[in-house]
Enzyme design. Structure first.
Site, PDB file in Angstrom:
ATOM      1  N   TYR A  48       0.751  -1.267  -0.002  1.00 57.90           N
ATOM      2  CA  TYR A  48      -0.002   0.074   0.106  1.00 57.90           C
ATOM      3  C   TYR A  48       0.969   1.263   0.175  1.00 57.90           C
ATOM      4  CZ  TYR A  48      -3.744  -3.281   1.718  1.00 57.90           C
ATOM      5  OH  TYR A  48      -4.542  -4.284   1.669  1.00 57.90           O
ATOM      6  N   HIS A 106       0.452 -11.448   2.008  1.00 57.79           N
ATOM      7  CA  HIS A 106      -0.553 -10.788   1.244  1.00 57.79           C
ATOM      8  C   HIS A 106      -1.284 -11.617   0.168  1.00 57.79           C
ATOM      9  CE1 HIS A 106      -1.544  -6.389   0.147  1.00 57.79           C
ATOM     10  NE2 HIS A 106      -2.607  -7.341   0.052  1.00 57.79           N
TER      11      HIS A 106
END
Length: 274
Positions: A48, A106
């Site tokens: 992110y 992730h």
């Protein structure tokens, strides 16, 4: 704040703040504001590119670090033991903390050594750099392998889940193995609130369509949600979803919606049916 728990000690506030794709000052301000409003669950990830911004918010906020559940994740191209360690160390520096409360892989890797990656994930937990560990975006078959073959002491899984995408098999398996499930993109990037059936339920109860969609998830045992919200109004509305009361008629209407509308499926995604 309603908190979900596991037998191995994970305590996960049911409504968290998703931070993608916020960055910079806007991200910092959104996290500080959320903490002021009562949020105690913040979700971020290396990918992110906002961990430093989240860290700035943690330092700015008056809420003690020990009262905040913090999740971050390692990206799928950094799953060798050395790269995983470097990723988490960089995350901890950016976040300004000695540990995260939950550390996820992730996405599954490509041509990777799953066993070594899971071994490293477990070692980071044992070293105290991550209080709990989990995986994100793992299909059921791969999750079974991690738990049943590799014996990893996972506490949670994070996947896309909303009124238009079913995850019942994965949720049943998570419950049977004492894992919590965090639903990301819980509003299907606006598609959930645009559904006429959701809007009708919202009118019936005098609440927002987004609150109906979130409460449907929150009413399920072991499910947390992490909607992204930057405005005070939306952050409060998402918290307020905890107070919505759905009835059997509402649940039947939601059950009748299509459950195959996946929003997030990048080129590197796994075979979701594997």
């Amino acid at each position: 704040m309603h908190t979900l728990t596991t037998n191995n000690g994970l305590a996960l506030p049911a409504v968290g703040l998703g931070t993608w794709p916020m960055t910079g000052t806007a991200c910092t301000q959104a996290v500080v504001q959320a903490l002021e409003l009562g949020y105690r669950h913040i979700d971020t990830a290396t990918a992110y590119e906002n961990e430093a911004d989240v860290g700035a918010a943690l330092r700015t906020s008056n809420v003690p670090r020990e009262q905040i559940h913090l999740t971050t994740k390692v990206w799928w191209d950094s799953l060798s033991p050395k790269a995983m360690r470097q990723s988490l160390e960089a995350s901890l520096r950016a976040l300004g903390t000695e540990h995260v409360d939950l550390f996820h892989i992730h996405w599954p890797g490509k041509d990777w050594d799953l066993a070594r990656s899971i071994e490293t994930l477990v070692a980071l937990r044992e070293e105290g750099k991550a209080r709990h560990i989990g995986v994100a975006n793992f299909p059921l078959g791969l999750l079974r392998q991690v738990i049943e073959t590799l014996g990893a002491p996972l506490s949670a899984i994070q996947v896309e889940y909303h009124v238009l995408l079913g995850q019942q098999a994965l949720l049943d398996y998570a419950r049977s193995n004492d894992l919590l499930l965090t639903a990301y993109t819980p509003l299907a990037r606006g598609q959930a609130a645009a559904e006429p059936a959701i809007q009708a339920i919202a009118r019936k109860h005098g609440v927002l369509p987004s609150q109906v969609a979130l409460k449907w998830l929150l009413d399920q045992d072991g499910v947390a949600v992490i909607p992204k919200a930057s405005s005070r109004e939306n952050q409060l509305a998402n918290l307020g979803s905890l107070q919505v009361q759905l009835d059997d008629e509402d649940r039947a209407a939601i059950a009748a919606l299509p459950k195959d509308q996946r929003v997030v499926s990048p080129a590197f995604a796994p075979d979701w049916n594997s």
